[in-house]
Scaffold this motif. Structure first.
Motif, PDB file in Angstrom:
ATOM      1  N   UNK A   1      -7.724   5.342  -2.807  1.00  0.00           N
ATOM      2  CA  UNK A   1      -8.817   4.328  -1.966  1.00  0.00           C
ATOM      3  C   UNK A   1      -9.174   4.759  -0.712  1.00  0.00           C
ATOM      4  N   UNK A   2      -8.386   5.429   0.064  1.00  0.00           N
ATOM      5  CA  UNK A   2      -8.622   5.599   1.573  1.00  0.00           C
ATOM      6  C   UNK A   2      -8.031   7.191   1.468  1.00  0.00           C
TER       7      UNK A   2
ATOM      8  N   UNK B   1      -2.204  -1.140  -6.388  1.00  0.00           N
ATOM      9  CA  UNK B   1      -1.853  -1.189  -5.056  1.00  0.00           C
ATOM     10  C   UNK B   1      -3.124  -0.261  -4.401  1.00  0.00           C
ATOM     11  N   UNK B   2      -3.219  -0.515  -2.997  1.00  0.00           N
ATOM     12  CA  UNK B   2      -4.288   0.410  -2.471  1.00  0.00           C
ATOM     13  C   UNK B   2      -3.419   1.828  -2.068  1.00  0.00           C
ATOM     14  N   UNK B   3      -3.958   3.030  -2.441  1.00  0.00           N
ATOM     15  CA  UNK B   3      -3.384   4.286  -2.201  1.00  0.00           C
ATOM     16  C   UNK B   3      -4.052   5.023  -1.025  1.00  0.00           C
TER      17      UNK B   3
ATOM     18  N   UNK C   1       0.681  -1.170   0.105  1.00  0.00           N
ATOM     19  CA  UNK C   1      -0.016   0.216   0.133  1.00  0.00           C
ATOM     20  C   UNK C   1       1.044   1.176   0.095  1.00  0.00           C
TER      21      UNK C   1
END
Lengths: 251, 218
Positions: A99-100, A76-78, A47
């Motif tokens: 993503x968050x 990948x999550x960011x 991440x």
């Protein structure tokens, strides 16, 4: 089986460039965030956290563009934090490909942002960052404004409150340990992970491979570091091999 | 022949991440929001981040449910991701009880910690997939080893009545169905668009299956 422990490099982004250090006075250019993000992705980062330290609001548009460009190339999550004050700020970042989002000062000043944000976008995308400093009473106090402002909040109580309001994760930074490279604050991490039922990302103090293993054993779901990775003192690949040797589940 | 893939925009979801990841797999991708557009595509992707009730309401209000069902009747390819996967099921217990698209018989249920178990909910992060013997799973996971890691973010999981359609299972307190594969319906609880090279490999398999079907039917 639990999920794998996430290894997360944190990039400080100022007006569209990665800068070294969090000190506003002496910002040195460390490169293009998209290129650095791609490198970390290849090396096995689980991440990425972008911390937007841009002071002026007009330059924040540049950060949105950076998030957009990174999300186009890095799968990948960011997570993006820094300067988020409103639901509309959150919406813009998510739309750009985050993503968050991570909120700190604004969560303390306006806790409703946590509940509104998690209702609107789901708790999985609301991370509350807590800057914690040990106090004389043997506990920890919450600080805001990049560690410059002391609040009256107790870290453990505030972490619980954040989760009640809908925070999906806690990004826990020890101000005492940050920059020291002598290890994460294990006691702090243990207290917070025991108090909440959401993932806790440990931050501040990582200096060598052993530190990551130590903090995972205290219940951290993810480990964050910045300079250690930026200055290539430790590669994500080597770190993960070491964690695996020490029975920590990693990807 | 290049596959033409539609990503359905129903106001919830990380459309950009999904479209960029599929573009990387050399497919032609459009983001669409009207039911009458669906027929122009070889394949449909239903993404989704958010909660079940508002999502199913938007889909039914707009008539997208009918368009999706028509698409599936023609045996065209479909991929549901996360909430877009859950929406396929008969019913969900997320914040009440809601009817889904009922394309897959079964329910969507919440993770419940066992007594004395500290279970972090949502199930968030990288976890492994155990690939089943289902023949369509072999297509979905072609070139991918068993027990690879993919990225999850969810509090609810799907329980199909027909266990044969399960393509992978993942353990998180329970062994739950982390993806399904039928002749033309693929669905995954994890996010392939956020699962690095493994996720891209799954999407490539999806695109290549769309191309194969497209070549045979035109």
């Amino acid at each position: 089986m639990p999920v794998a422990i996430r290894v997360i490099p944190c990039l400080d982004v100022n007006a569209g460039r990665v800068v070294k250090g969090t000190n506003f006075i002496d910002l040195r250019d460390a490169g293009d965030p998209v290129e650095i993000a791609k490198r970390y992705n290849t090396e096995g980062a689980d991440e990425l956290v972008f911390l937007d330290i841009t002071a002026s609001s007009d330059k924040r548009e540049i950060t949105l563009d950076v998030v957009k460009k990174t999300a186009e190339q890095v799968f990948i999550p960011l997570t993006v934090g820094g300067g988020i004050r409103t639901i509309d700020d959150i919406r813009k970042l998510l739309k750009a490909g985050a993503d968050k989002i991570s909120i700190n000062t604004s969560a303390v000043e306006n806790p409703q942002l946590i509940s509104d944000g998690s209702k609107k976008f789901g708790s999985q995308c609301i991370v509350v960052a807590i800057d914690a400093k040990r106090n004389t009473a043997g506990s920890w106090t919450v600080y805001t404004h990049g560690g410059r402002t002391e609040t009256k909040l107790d870290v453990i109580e505030w972490a619980k409150k954040c989760v009640e309001l809908g925070a999906g994760e806690i990004l826990l930074t020890s101000m005492d340990k940050d920059g020291t490279k002598d290890g994460y604050d294990l006691e702090l991490t243990e207290h917070v992970t025991n108090a909440v039922n959401v993932p806790v990302i440990a931050s501040g103090g990582a200096g060598k491979k052993e530190h990551f293993v130590d903090v995972c054993k205290k219940g951290a779901s993810a480990v964050l570091a910045a300079s250690l990775f930026h200055f290539k003192e430790l590669s994500i690949h080597d770190l993960k091999s070491y964690m695996k040797e020490n029975s920590i589940k990693v990807r | 022949m290049t596959a033409k893939i539609a990503i359905i925009d129903y106001g919830m979801g990380n459309l950009r991440s999904v479209s960029k990841a599929i573009e990387l797999c050399k497919a032609y991708v459009d983001i669409i929001s009207e039911p009458e557009q669906v027929k122009n595509y070889n394949a449909v992707v239903l993404p989704g981040v958010g909660s079940f009730a508002p999502a199913i309401k938007i889909i039914k209000d707009k008539g997208l449910d009918i368009a999706i069902k028509k698409h599936l009747e023609q045996k065209k390819m479909f991929l549901g991701i996360c909430l877009g996967f859950q929406l396929l099921f008969s019913k969900s217990y997320e914040e009440g009880l809601y009817e889904g698209l009922d394309i897959i018989k079964g329910s969507v249920e919440k993770f419940i910690p066992k007594p004395d178990e500290k279970l972090i909910i949502p199930h968030i992060g990288w976890n492994t997939i155990n690939i089943s013997e289902n023949i369509y799973a072999k297509q979905m996971y072609r070139g991918i080893n068993n027990n690879e890691f993919v990225y999850f973010v969810h509090s609810f999981y799907c329980k199909p009545e027909d266990k044969k359609i399960i393509a992978t299972e993942t353990n998180y307190s329970v062994d739950f169905c982390s993806s399904i594969a039928t002749e033309n319906i693929w669905g995954c609880q994890f996010h392939p668009e956020k699962s690095s090279n493994i996720g891209i490999a799954i999407l490539k398999n999806f695109v290549s299956k769309c191309e194969d079907l497209n070549a045979c039917c035109n």
